[in-house]
Design a protein around this motif. Structure first.
Motif, mmCIF file in Angstrom:
data_model
loop_
_atom_site.group_PDB
_atom_site.id
_atom_site.type_symbol
_atom_site.label_atom_id
_atom_site.label_comp_id
_atom_site.label_asym_id
_atom_site.label_seq_id
_atom_site.Cartn_x
_atom_site.Cartn_y
_atom_site.Cartn_z
ATOM 1 N N GLU A 1 0.959 -1.283 0.004
ATOM 2 C CA GLU A 1 -0.015 -0.071 0.050
ATOM 3 C C GLU A 1 0.757 1.178 -0.048
ATOM 4 O O GLU A 1 0.576 2.367 -0.655
ATOM 5 N N LYS B 1 3.780 1.485 -1.358
ATOM 6 C CA LYS B 1 4.409 1.603 -2.540
ATOM 7 C C LYS B 1 3.520 2.110 -3.490
ATOM 8 O O LYS B 1 3.832 2.716 -4.621
ATOM 9 N N GLU B 2 2.414 1.657 -3.415
ATOM 10 C CA GLU B 2 1.217 2.061 -4.420
ATOM 11 C C GLU B 2 0.979 3.621 -4.220
ATOM 12 O O GLU B 2 0.877 4.307 -5.201
ATOM 13 N N GLU C 1 3.025 5.758 -3.260
ATOM 14 C CA GLU C 1 4.115 6.586 -3.816
ATOM 15 C C GLU C 1 3.835 6.732 -5.253
ATOM 16 O O GLU C 1 4.368 7.670 -5.784
ATOM 17 N N LYS C 2 3.833 5.648 -5.865
ATOM 18 C CA LYS C 2 3.622 5.640 -7.354
ATOM 19 C C LYS C 2 2.373 6.648 -7.712
ATOM 20 O O LYS C 2 2.533 7.370 -9.015
ATOM 21 N N SER C 3 1.245 6.554 -7.097
ATOM 22 C CA SER C 3 0.178 7.253 -7.488
ATOM 23 C C SER C 3 0.073 8.661 -7.011
ATOM 24 O O SER C 3 -0.684 9.538 -7.404
ATOM 25 N N GLY C 4 1.049 8.855 -5.860
ATOM 26 C CA GLY C 4 1.053 10.267 -5.632
ATOM 27 C C GLY C 4 0.021 10.635 -4.442
ATOM 28 O O GLY C 4 -0.383 11.697 -3.891
ATOM 29 N N ASN C 5 -0.833 9.614 -4.214
ATOM 30 C CA ASN C 5 -2.046 9.693 -3.261
ATOM 31 C C ASN C 5 -1.345 9.149 -1.647
ATOM 32 O O ASN C 5 -1.600 8.164 -1.293
ATOM 33 N N HIS C 6 -0.524 9.976 -1.138
ATOM 34 C CA HIS C 6 0.326 9.531 -0.017
ATOM 35 C C HIS C 6 -0.441 9.371 1.119
ATOM 36 O O HIS C 6 -1.559 9.973 1.100
ATOM 37 N N GLU D 1 13.441 3.531 3.750
ATOM 38 C CA GLU D 1 12.753 4.266 2.225
ATOM 39 C C GLU D 1 12.748 5.727 2.570
ATOM 40 O O GLU D 1 12.613 6.305 1.490
#
Length: 128
Positions: free
Chosen positions: A42, A44-45, A47-52, A85
């Motif tokens: 969750e 990592k996802e 971070e990828k989507s920008g929905n921190h 991270e």
């Protein structure tokens, strides 16, 4: 406010969720995972989507992998992952075992003998 909640006990999750909802957190903004692997996924996802996530609440004892057994230091593994991270994610440890860890935002003792609900509400109010 978006919250990642790492907790394998449905009853404890429901208690914490009820407090979060009473603070005005929307149900869709609480992401519940029951093991470390799903929690890291969750993050990592997000971070990828920008929905921190704005906050993580972690138990100390829960499985590392789906279907696994509860392990006593999984919460610390989560904290270590966030640190390694270099994620700017405040973490609250909420455990039935008294923890005092100065490396996280706060530690709540989830017990009938403590006022963890009031403490959690105070933590959430800091984000307003």
């Amino acid at each position: 406010m978006r919250i990642l909640h790492l907790e394998d006990s449905p009853a404890k999750y429901a208690d914490i969720r009820a407090v979060l909802l009473s603070c005005g957190i929307k149900p869709d903004d609480i992401v519940w995972v029951k093991n470390l692997t799903d929690g890291i996924f969750e993050l990592k996802e997000a971070e990828k989507s920008g929905n921190h996530f704005d906050l993580a609440i972690t138990d100390m004892y829960y499985p590392v992998e789906p279907g696994g057994y509860e392990e006593p230091d999984t919460g610390y593994k989560f904290v270590e992952f966030v640190r390694n991270e270099r994620l700017k994610l405040p973490i609250v440890i909420c455990s039935s075992v008294r923890i005092n860890d100065g490396s996280v935002l706060d530690c709540l003792w989830y017990s009938a003998l403590s006022n963890w609900e009031m403490q959690l509400r105070e933590i959430i109010s800091r984000f307003d």
